[in-house]
Design a protein around this motif. Structure first.
Motif, PDB file in Angstrom:
ATOM      1  N   TYR A 138       0.843  -1.197   0.000  1.00 26.34           N
ATOM      2  CA  TYR A 138       0.000   0.000   0.000  1.00 26.34           C
ATOM      3  C   TYR A 138       0.875   1.242   0.000  1.00 26.34           C
ATOM      4  CZ  TYR A 138       1.113   0.317   4.956  1.00 26.34           C
ATOM      5  OH  TYR A 138       1.783   0.415   6.141  1.00 26.34           O
ATOM      6  N   SER A 139       0.261   2.367  -0.263  1.00 26.95           N
ATOM      7  CA  SER A 139       1.004   3.608  -0.250  1.00 26.95           C
ATOM      8  C   SER A 139       0.812   4.272   1.107  1.00 26.95           C
ATOM      9  CB  SER A 139       0.498   4.513  -1.375  1.00 26.95           C
ATOM     10  OG  SER A 139       0.895   5.840  -1.094  1.00 26.95           O
ATOM     11  N   ALA A 140       1.895   4.380   1.849  1.00 27.44           N
ATOM     12  CA  ALA A 140       1.826   4.899   3.221  1.00 27.44           C
ATOM     13  C   ALA A 140       1.395   6.363   3.254  1.00 27.44           C
ATOM     14  CB  ALA A 140       3.168   4.725   3.913  1.00 27.44           C
ATOM     15  N   ASP A 141       1.484   7.044   2.119  1.00 27.84           N
ATOM     16  CA  ASP A 141       1.118   8.461   2.087  1.00 27.84           C
ATOM     17  C   ASP A 141      -0.355   8.696   1.835  1.00 27.84           C
ATOM     18  OD1 ASP A 141       3.966   9.366   2.084  1.00 27.84           O
ATOM     19  OD2 ASP A 141       3.888   8.125   0.271  1.00 27.84           O
ATOM     20  N   SER A 142      -1.040   7.637   1.435  1.00 27.28           N
ATOM     21  CA  SER A 142      -2.452   7.815   1.116  1.00 27.28           C
ATOM     22  C   SER A 142      -3.304   7.460   2.329  1.00 27.28           C
ATOM     23  CB  SER A 142      -2.807   6.938  -0.087  1.00 27.28           C
ATOM     24  OG  SER A 142      -4.140   6.524  -0.018  1.00 27.28           O
ATOM     25  N   LEU A 143      -4.170   8.402   2.704  1.00 26.44           N
ATOM     26  CA  LEU A 143      -5.058   8.194   3.854  1.00 26.44           C
ATOM     27  C   LEU A 143      -5.929   6.968   3.629  1.00 26.44           C
ATOM     28  CD1 LEU A 143      -6.462  11.647   4.994  1.00 26.44           C
ATOM     29  CD2 LEU A 143      -5.386   9.864   6.395  1.00 26.44           C
ATOM     30  N   GLU A 144      -6.495   6.910   2.429  1.00 25.20           N
ATOM     31  CA  GLU A 144      -7.361   5.817   2.015  1.00 25.20           C
ATOM     32  C   GLU A 144      -6.636   4.466   2.145  1.00 25.20           C
ATOM     33  OE1 GLU A 144     -10.494   5.732   0.855  1.00 25.20           O
ATOM     34  OE2 GLU A 144     -10.459   3.661   0.136  1.00 25.20           O
ATOM     35  N   ASP A 145      -5.395   4.417   1.619  1.00 21.81           N
ATOM     36  CA  ASP A 145      -4.595   3.195   1.678  1.00 21.81           C
ATOM     37  C   ASP A 145      -4.277   2.803   3.114  1.00 21.81           C
ATOM     38  OD1 ASP A 145      -4.515   3.089  -1.077  1.00 21.81           O
ATOM     39  OD2 ASP A 145      -2.399   2.492  -1.104  1.00 21.81           O
ATOM     40  N   ASN A 146      -3.919   3.803   3.926  1.00 18.07           N
ATOM     41  CA  ASN A 146      -3.610   3.527   5.327  1.00 18.07           C
ATOM     42  C   ASN A 146      -4.820   2.951   6.045  1.00 18.07           C
ATOM     43  OD1 ASN A 146      -0.900   4.151   6.209  1.00 18.07           O
ATOM     44  ND2 ASN A 146      -1.321   6.175   5.353  1.00 18.07           N
ATOM     45  N   PHE A 147      -5.966   3.511   5.737  1.00 16.80           N
ATOM     46  CA  PHE A 147      -7.209   3.041   6.341  1.00 16.80           C
ATOM     47  C   PHE A 147      -7.480   1.593   5.929  1.00 16.80           C
ATOM     48  CE2 PHE A 147     -11.864   2.520   5.980  1.00 16.80           C
ATOM     49  CZ  PHE A 147     -12.175   2.635   7.325  1.00 16.80           C
ATOM     50  N   GLN A 148      -7.336   1.333   4.637  1.00 19.11           N
ATOM     51  CA  GLN A 148      -7.586  -0.025   4.159  1.00 19.11           C
ATOM     52  C   GLN A 148      -6.603  -1.016   4.770  1.00 19.11           C
ATOM     53  OE1 GLN A 148      -7.976  -0.367  -0.057  1.00 19.11           O
ATOM     54  NE2 GLN A 148     -10.073   0.401   0.051  1.00 19.11           N
ATOM     55  N   HIS A 149      -5.352  -0.580   4.911  1.00 17.80           N
ATOM     56  CA  HIS A 149      -4.362  -1.460   5.516  1.00 17.80           C
ATOM     57  C   HIS A 149      -4.735  -1.785   6.960  1.00 17.80           C
ATOM     58  CE1 HIS A 149      -0.424  -2.068   7.715  1.00 17.80           C
ATOM     59  NE2 HIS A 149      -0.684  -3.199   7.090  1.00 17.80           N
ATOM     60  N   THR A 150      -5.113  -0.767   7.715  1.00 17.65           N
ATOM     61  CA  THR A 150      -5.491  -0.987   9.112  1.00 17.65           C
ATOM     62  C   THR A 150      -6.670  -1.968   9.206  1.00 17.65           C
ATOM     63  OG1 THR A 150      -4.972   1.336   9.362  1.00 17.65           O
ATOM     64  CG2 THR A 150      -5.895   0.242  11.280  1.00 17.65           C
ATOM     65  N   GLN A 151      -7.635  -1.787   8.305  1.00 17.22           N
ATOM     66  CA  GLN A 151      -8.798  -2.674   8.279  1.00 17.22           C
ATOM     67  C   GLN A 151      -8.364  -4.123   8.033  1.00 17.22           C
ATOM     68  OE1 GLN A 151     -11.674  -0.979   9.241  1.00 17.22           O
ATOM     69  NE2 GLN A 151     -12.762  -1.209   7.301  1.00 17.22           N
ATOM     70  N   PHE A 152      -7.474  -4.289   7.053  1.00 18.57           N
ATOM     71  CA  PHE A 152      -7.058  -5.608   6.609  1.00 18.57           C
ATOM     72  C   PHE A 152      -6.124  -6.297   7.603  1.00 18.57           C
ATOM     73  CE2 PHE A 152      -3.901  -8.192   4.304  1.00 18.57           C
ATOM     74  CZ  PHE A 152      -4.725  -9.085   3.636  1.00 18.57           C
ATOM     75  N   HIS A 153      -5.135  -5.545   8.081  1.00 17.79           N
ATOM     76  CA  HIS A 153      -4.030  -6.074   8.883  1.00 17.79           C
ATOM     77  C   HIS A 153      -4.463  -7.012  10.018  1.00 17.79           C
ATOM     78  CE1 HIS A 153       0.146  -5.679  10.462  1.00 17.79           C
ATOM     79  NE2 HIS A 153      -0.460  -5.837  11.630  1.00 17.79           N
ATOM     80  N   GLN A 154      -5.301  -6.519  10.930  1.00 22.90           N
ATOM     81  CA  GLN A 154      -5.656  -7.315  12.093  1.00 22.90           C
ATOM     82  C   GLN A 154      -6.520  -8.516  11.722  1.00 22.90           C
ATOM     83  OE1 GLN A 154      -3.947  -6.662  14.808  1.00 22.90           O
ATOM     84  NE2 GLN A 154      -4.702  -8.655  15.468  1.00 22.90           N
ATOM     85  N   ARG A 155      -7.453  -8.291  10.772  1.00 20.27           N
ATOM     86  CA  ARG A 155      -8.321  -9.379  10.351  1.00 20.27           C
ATOM     87  C   ARG A 155      -7.486 -10.511   9.729  1.00 20.27           C
ATOM     88  NH1 ARG A 155     -11.394  -9.401   5.570  1.00 20.27           N
ATOM     89  NH2 ARG A 155     -10.692  -7.279   5.285  1.00 20.27           N
ATOM     90  N   PHE A 156      -6.505 -10.134   8.941  1.00 16.28           N
ATOM     91  CA  PHE A 156      -5.635 -11.116   8.298  1.00 16.28           C
ATOM     92  C   PHE A 156      -4.868 -11.912   9.350  1.00 16.28           C
ATOM     93  CE2 PHE A 156      -1.665 -12.570   6.457  1.00 16.28           C
ATOM     94  CZ  PHE A 156      -2.072 -13.139   5.264  1.00 16.28           C
TER      95      PHE A 156
END
Ligand code: ACO
Ligand code: ZN
Length: 226
Positions: free
Chosen positions: A28-46
């Protein structure tokens, strides 16, 4: 020697470039708010989905220095079925399958590769099949062919017309992105061939991959030839 403008370009790439999370593997792109949000959503569930706490009864079918393979059958306790399903959903998500159920869940066998960090890093789902059609090289569309013509021919050509006997169908094979090219898929398949039918070893010709992805084709070609 670097040109001054080269430095500017490099700085730009660093700032806007893609980052790979070293725990969940998401790019993901660490500079994108949207990407950061999606990563946070995905990370723990994964990480929750691949976490393996250990079960009272584990059907360990193979052991290695870096992990073990557990087989899950449809009649197993709920916690085992749940884990197998959670991992299948991750794989389906990555494969772009949307909520496809298995053709015959009551006969499916799931093999989970659990590594020494207690994470399920590989999954193989097999089903019983009678016959399979070998996938042939895809033909080029000729200039004077309409799209409809091509689709008709394409369908007829893409698989050989003579069925070959196969016994074990590979419905899904998936390895955690950060753990690929360590022979995990190979070991899952070798183990499945030895345990799929009690007391017999399937040859590589008796297994068939259903609808392989590009990664899947590269792997299957290598695996079935060697
Ligand atoms: N590109 C080229 N060759 C490959 C690739 C690849 N992406 N993946 C595997 N191979 C070949 C290599 O020759 C490799 O040996 P090497 O590493 O010594 O060169 C050999 O296959 C064995 O590879 P493994 O390490 O056993 O395979 P891995 O554990 O990395 O898993 C898999 C392969 C399952 C395809 C993995 O890349 C993956 O999960 N991809 C995403 C999901 C996917 O596409 N799954 C297949 C769907 S098809 C289906 O499910 C029926
Ligand atoms: Zn992450």
């Amino acid at each position: 020697k670097l040109a001054p403008d080269q430095l500017i370009i490099d700085a730009g790439q660093k700032q806007f470039g893609a980052t790979t999370c070293s725990s969940c593997g998401m790019v993901y792109s660490a500079d994108s708010l949207e990407d950061n949000f999606q990563h946070t959503q995905f990370h723990q569930r994964f990480l929750d989905s691949i976490k393996f706490v250990g079960w009272k009864k584990e059907r360990v079918v193979a052991e290695f220095w870096d992990g073990k393979i557990i087989m899950v059958l449809p009649e197993d306790p709920k916690y085992a079925i749940k884990k197998a399903e959670d991992v299948r959903k991750l794989a389906d998500n990555e494969l772009g399958f949307q909520q496809v159920s298995l053709s015959c869940p009551s006969k499916a066998k799931t093999y989970l590769f659990v590594n020494s960090d207690k994470m399920v890093v590989g999954c193989l789902i097999t089903e019983h099949i009678r016959q399979a059609y070998r996938v042939l090289e895809q033909p080029e569309r000729t200039k004077d062919m309409t799209k409809e013509d091509f689709m008709d021919h394409h369908r007829a050509w893409c698989c050989s017309t003579s069925p070959e006997t196969a016994i074990c169908g590979i419905s899904r094979i998936w390895v955690f992105s950060l753990m690929r090219r360590k022979g995990i898929a190979t070991r899952l398949l070798d183990t499945a061939r030895n345990t799929f039918m009690y007391g017999s070893h399937l040859t590589k010709k008796e297994i068939a991959f259903s609808d392989p992805t590009p990664d899947g084709k590269l792997f299957a070609t290598k695996y079935c030839e060697t």
